[in-house]
Design a protein around this motif. Sequence first.
Motif, short mmCIF file in Angstrom:
data_model
loop_
_atom_site.label_atom_id
_atom_site.label_comp_id
_atom_site.label_asym_id
_atom_site.label_seq_id
_atom_site.Cartn_x
_atom_site.Cartn_y
_atom_site.Cartn_z
N MET A 180 0.68 -1.10 -0.08
CA MET A 180 0.07 0.32 -0.15
C MET A 180 0.96 0.86 -0.14
N LYS A 181 0.51 2.08 -0.87
CA LYS A 181 1.30 3.64 -0.77
C LYS A 181 1.15 4.65 0.10
N MET A 182 1.76 4.86 0.54
CA MET A 182 2.02 6.20 1.95
C MET A 182 1.48 7.46 1.25
N ILE A 183 -0.05 8.22 2.28
CA ILE A 183 -1.07 9.07 2.11
C ILE A 183 -0.67 10.01 2.49
N GLY A 184 -0.18 11.06 2.27
CA GLY A 184 0.36 12.37 2.76
C GLY A 184 -1.15 13.50 3.00
N VAL A 185 -1.04 13.73 4.50
CA VAL A 185 -2.80 14.54 4.61
C VAL A 185 -2.18 16.13 4.95
N ILE A 186 -2.31 16.65 4.69
CA ILE A 186 -2.31 18.59 4.79
C ILE A 186 -3.09 18.59 5.94
N GLY A 187 -3.41 18.88 7.22
CA GLY A 187 -4.31 18.50 7.89
C GLY A 187 -4.54 19.75 8.91
N GLY A 188 -5.27 20.08 9.71
CA GLY A 188 -5.58 20.78 11.09
C GLY A 188 -6.32 22.27 10.84
N MET A 189 -7.05 22.04 9.58
CA MET A 189 -8.02 22.70 8.97
C MET A 189 -9.61 23.37 8.40
N SER A 190 -10.21 22.86 10.03
CA SER A 190 -9.53 22.36 11.37
C SER A 190 -9.22 20.86 11.72
N TRP A 191 -9.02 20.58 13.42
CA TRP A 191 -8.29 20.03 13.18
C TRP A 191 -9.29 18.49 13.62
N GLU A 192 -10.57 19.38 13.35
CA GLU A 192 -11.94 18.46 13.71
C GLU A 192 -12.33 17.88 12.71
N SER A 193 -12.22 18.41 11.64
CA SER A 193 -12.46 17.73 10.48
C SER A 193 -11.15 16.73 9.97
N SER A 194 -10.03 16.75 10.50
CA SER A 194 -8.11 16.13 9.49
C SER A 194 -8.94 14.82 11.25
N ALA A 211 -10.84 7.84 -2.10
CA ALA A 211 -10.77 7.52 -3.17
C ALA A 211 -9.29 7.77 -2.37
N ALA A 212 -8.84 8.13 -1.83
CA ALA A 212 -7.36 8.56 -1.49
C ALA A 212 -6.65 7.01 -1.21
N VAL A 213 -7.92 5.99 -0.46
CA VAL A 213 -7.23 4.38 0.29
C VAL A 213 -7.80 4.20 -1.26
N GLU A 214 -8.34 3.68 -1.41
CA GLU A 214 -8.24 3.39 -3.48
C GLU A 214 -7.13 3.17 -4.18
N TRP A 215 -6.56 4.18 -4.29
CA TRP A 215 -5.51 4.62 -5.01
C TRP A 215 -4.01 4.26 -3.96
N ALA A 216 -3.84 4.39 -2.92
CA ALA A 216 -3.22 4.15 -2.18
C ALA A 216 -2.98 2.23 -2.36
N ILE A 217 -3.68 1.60 -2.42
CA ILE A 217 -4.81 -0.10 -2.39
C ILE A 217 -4.10 -0.32 -3.96
N ASP A 218 -4.74 0.42 -5.25
CA ASP A 218 -4.87 0.22 -6.18
C ASP A 218 -3.67 0.46 -7.00
N THR A 219 -3.20 1.92 -6.36
CA THR A 219 -2.05 2.46 -7.17
C THR A 219 -2.30 2.74 -8.69
N HIS A 220 -3.74 3.68 -9.02
CA HIS A 220 -3.79 4.21 -10.11
C HIS A 220 -3.61 5.51 -10.18
N GLN A 221 -3.75 6.04 -10.98
CA GLN A 221 -2.84 7.26 -10.79
C GLN A 221 -4.66 8.65 -10.58
N PRO A 222 -4.64 9.63 -9.70
CA PRO A 222 -5.54 10.05 -9.95
C PRO A 222 -5.70 11.55 -10.34
N ARG A 223 -6.79 11.74 -10.68
CA ARG A 223 -6.91 13.06 -11.79
C ARG A 223 -6.94 14.03 -11.50
N GLY A 224 -5.26 15.51 -11.73
CA GLY A 224 -4.23 16.14 -11.42
C GLY A 224 -5.28 17.50 -11.49
#
Length: 236
Positions: free
Chosen positions: A1-15, A223-236
Amino acid sequence: MKMIGVIGGMSWESSTEYYKLLNRHAKARLGGHHNARSLMLTVDFAPIEANQRAGDWNALGQQMADAARQLERGGADLVMLATNTMHRVYESIEQAITVPFLHIADPTGEALRAAGVERVGLLGTRYTMEQTFYTGRLREHYGLETLVPDEAGRADVHRIIYDELCHGNVQDASRAVYQGVIQTLAERGAQAVILGCTEITLLIKPEDCALPVFDTTALHAQAAVEWAIDTHQPRG
């Protein structure tokens, strides 16, 4: 499984919701004791919110780009931004990194088109509802007509996000306000509603809504998890 990087804290409640959803989706896909491989960089929301109010999107773009670069250096194979509003500066993030960036509007747009929706209501911050970075992407990439509340409705939706939900304050009275706004959107022809701010999922569940709900937080995380597992390229 690929590594998902998350920019969080906006707000931490939703993170915290993102973290739960990423791991729940990974477990649902892989079973057993599996969870999502992830890194989260949590920014301080106070200066972010101040720059939003000041309209200093250049500074915000630099802050988000710096966060994305840190995640890539830490080993992230994919970067996602755990907020709808800050996608206003998504191009700054894409230009700062070499790994893919998963735009939050894309999983929602794909889900709406798959469901046959053509006209959708949008709830979010003022920035998301009133600027074109979000509605324009839905129109250009997915052919969707987006309806937003009137001025009074936008003010209520925005106020409840920043003054209540960002602080984890979930009020029944505010839920009723949102339900009224959603009902008005339905009367104007909306076939579904986008919960286009990651905190709204704390307040509105599918059973609370007169329209089908498309929750950007849940769709983005899946979608992030599906990408990380299946390594499909997400749309940019």
